[in-house]
Every structure is written in C-alpha cells, then in structure tokens.
Design an enzyme around this catalytic site. Structure first.
Site, PDB file in Angstrom:
ATOM      1  N   GLU A 166       0.809  -1.227   0.000  1.00 45.06           N
ATOM      2  CA  GLU A 166       0.000   0.000   0.000  1.00 45.06           C
ATOM      3  C   GLU A 166       0.844   1.279   0.000  1.00 45.06           C
ATOM      4  O   GLU A 166       0.652   2.172   0.820  1.00 45.06           O
ATOM      5  CB  GLU A 166      -0.967  -0.014   1.186  1.00 45.06           C
ATOM      6  N   GLU A 275      -6.390 -10.594  -1.392  1.00 44.51           N
ATOM      7  CA  GLU A 275      -7.254 -10.351  -0.234  1.00 44.51           C
ATOM      8  C   GLU A 275      -8.715 -10.239  -0.668  1.00 44.51           C
ATOM      9  O   GLU A 275      -9.469  -9.406  -0.171  1.00 44.51           O
ATOM     10  CB  GLU A 275      -6.826  -9.068   0.499  1.00 44.51           C
TER      11      GLU A 275
END
EC number: 3.2.1.8
Length: 344
Positions: A166, A275
């Site tokens: 991220e 995810e």
C-alpha cells in the site's frame, strides 16, 4: 452347497463389475475423476494449473474449529492476517516476538498449505519507534534488519512475501510514509533486495488495494513504476491485487477487474488476488473476479480475506464465501463451478 453358492455369487459380481467398467467410456471415467479432484476450491483451481486457493488466518481464528476445518478441507494457502505485521513481530526496537507467527506457520506446514508472508514494509500497524525515526541511514538499517530477521526465520517455508504494501495514493502519487519521506522511492529497492538476500527462492510481491480498474490512476502508476523498477534490477516477482471489491453497480466493483488484472499481470512475472472479498458476495461478482484471475496465465492464485462473514474485517458487508453460521453461500458454489468449468 453354501460354499458353491458363495463362489458362484462372487464370480457373477466380478463379471458384472468388469462389464460395467467396460461400458463406461474413458472420457466419463476422466470426468468423474475431474469432479472428485475439483471438489474443493483448492483442488479445482489447481486443476486449472494454478498454485492455490487460500485465505487469511491467525492463531485466534484457527482456534475456531469450524474455521480451521474449512481451511483444512478447502484451502491450499494461508496468509497471516496480522501476526507477521511489524507491530506484532517487533513492537519494541531490538525485541522480536514470533509466537503467533510461528503458530500460524506450524499450522500451515503441518497441514500442507502454502504460506504468503504478509507484510514486511507497510505504513500502517507500524510501531511508533519506527515512525519516529528521522535519520535515513538508521531507517535503512532498521528495514534491512527486520527483513533479514523475519524472512530469514521462515526461509524455505514461505512461498511469497508481500514486501511492500500500500505505497500508492489514489491519484497514483507515492504515499508520504516515513519510508518515502526519508528514503524516497529507494526504500522499495532496499526492501526487495533485503528480502531476496534473506530467501532467494521466495516470490517477492508489491501489494495494494483499489487496483480494480485499468484506467484508475493508482493502477496506472503502480504498473508504470513496477516496470521501471524491474528494468532497474529491483527483484520484484509479482503484483498482488488485494481485490476488496464493492457490490455490483458501485465504483470498483468486479465489472472492470478483468482488464485490471490483465494490466497488472503483464507488468510482472506473476500476479495474484491476495485479499479478495466482495460486498454482499454476489455470485455473479465472484464469478467475474474468479475469471479475471483465470484469464491471466501467470495469475498463480486467489486468496479470500477470511472464511466466514462473522470474522471478516467488512462483516457488515457479508463479503465472504461462508456465512456467519459457517454454511456455504451461493457465491461459494459460483466460484467452485467457475473453477471446475473454466477452459483456457
């Protein structure tokens, strides 16, 4: 007389079995085997030539026998949801704690599951002693020490690592984390080189969310930068798309994820959905997401972010394949059917 009757009966049964076997075409036998082989999510995706279908877990969730049994039966890979993150493994400088991470790894290895290590360098769940570092050389040493220690501990046991997680803003710019502020984008090179040194055989990933539209600035920036870094020799093997998708009709639903995965997978040696969860768990949306991976030959696997809705970080959205009573949802059937019927 009784003995003769039993001998005759045995002979008749054997003959009947032989005739039945002769009458079943080879194709039907193969189809029956394929259906058995694809009776779980992991078996089905492996029959498509992929490496795994997996989920996330930690010792707390594994203590729930219903969840652990589902993982044993259905999954071929486990990602530690929290137990390998920086705050969990090194809460104080100079002090490492691997209790929960070790338990997760022991569960996975003893049950024949691949492991995706998650995550090495991330701005969130970061101990304050790291975020307060002000010297670039000090931060470099801290990054290298963490990665050498964590990756080295599980060398040979972890299939892939989310090395950098991220790091991009939604507009495609670099997130102003302590890593970027002190080291610029060089922190990416520092982290990946340290991971490669610690375990040369592990696959090394950059991982991010909202990479679900090929025209989205974040995705475009990540793809361009990964291509640049790889051309410079940074050992990035894969791109992980977290794939936290919205319900149909909302921004970043599954409608454009096929094109997104095509762009991501073209930029690296391999790629994965790391995810996956989808708000309201529409079977159609899960089908689209599953096909998006399968349509890319180097998409090695799909990881759903949890087993049952009651344990999801998005529990109000009911985004997973099992409901809160641990029953399979229509989305599960859609995914399994897609995996079993897929033809490249």
């Amino acid at each position: 007389m009784k003995t003769n009757f039993l001998v005759l009966l045995s002979a008749l049964l054997a003959a009947s079995s032989a005739v039945t076997a002769t009458l079943i075409p080879a194709k039907c036998k193969h189809e029956a085997f394929s259906q058995r082989a694809g009776s779980s999510l992991n078996a089905a995706i492996k029959s498509d030539g992929r490496k795994y279908f997996g989920t996330c877990a930690d010792p707390g969730t594994l203590g729930n026998w219903q969840i652990s049994n589902i993982i044993k039966a259905e999954m071929g890979q486990v990602t530690p949801e929290n137990s390998m993150k920086w705050d969990a493994t090194q809460p104080q400088r100079g002090t490492f704690n691997f209790g929960n991470a070790d338990r997760l790894v022991d569960f996975a290895t003893s049950n024949g599951k691949l492991i995706r290590g998650h995550t090495l360098v991330w701005h969130s769940q970061l101990p304050s002693w790291v975020s307060s570092i002000t010297d670039a050389n000090d931060l470099t040493n801290v990054i290298q020490n963490r990665i050498a220690t964590v990756v080295g501990r599980y060398k040979g046991k972890v299939y892939a690592w989310d090395v950098v997680n991220e790091m991009f803003n939604e507009n495609g710019s670099f997130r102003e984390s302590v890593f970027y502020k002190l080291l610029g984008e060089d922190f990416v090179k520092i982290a990946f080189e340290a991971a490669r040194k610690a375990d040369p055989n592990a696959k090394l990933y950059i991982n991010d969310y909202n990479l679900d539209d090929p025209d989205y600035p974040k995705l475009k920036s990540l793809v361009a930068n990964v291509k640049k870094w790889r051309s410079q020799g940074v050992p990035i093997d894969g791109i992980g798309s977290q794939s936290h998708l919205q319900a149909a009709g909302h921004f970043l639903d599954a409608s454009k994820v096929g094109g997104a995965m095509q762009a991501l997978c073209a930029a690296a040696s391999e790629c994965a959905m790391t995810e996956l969860d989808i708000a309201q768990a529409s079977p159609d949306q899960y089908t689209k997401a599953t096909e998006a991976c399968l349509n890319q030959k180097n998409c090695v696997g799909i990881t759903v972010w949890g087993v049952s809705d009651n344990t999801s970080w998005r529990k109000n959205a009911n985004p997973l394949l099992w409901n809160s009573s641990y029953q399979k949802k229509p989305a599960y059937n859609a995914v399994l059917s897609t995996l079993n019927s897929y033809q490249a």
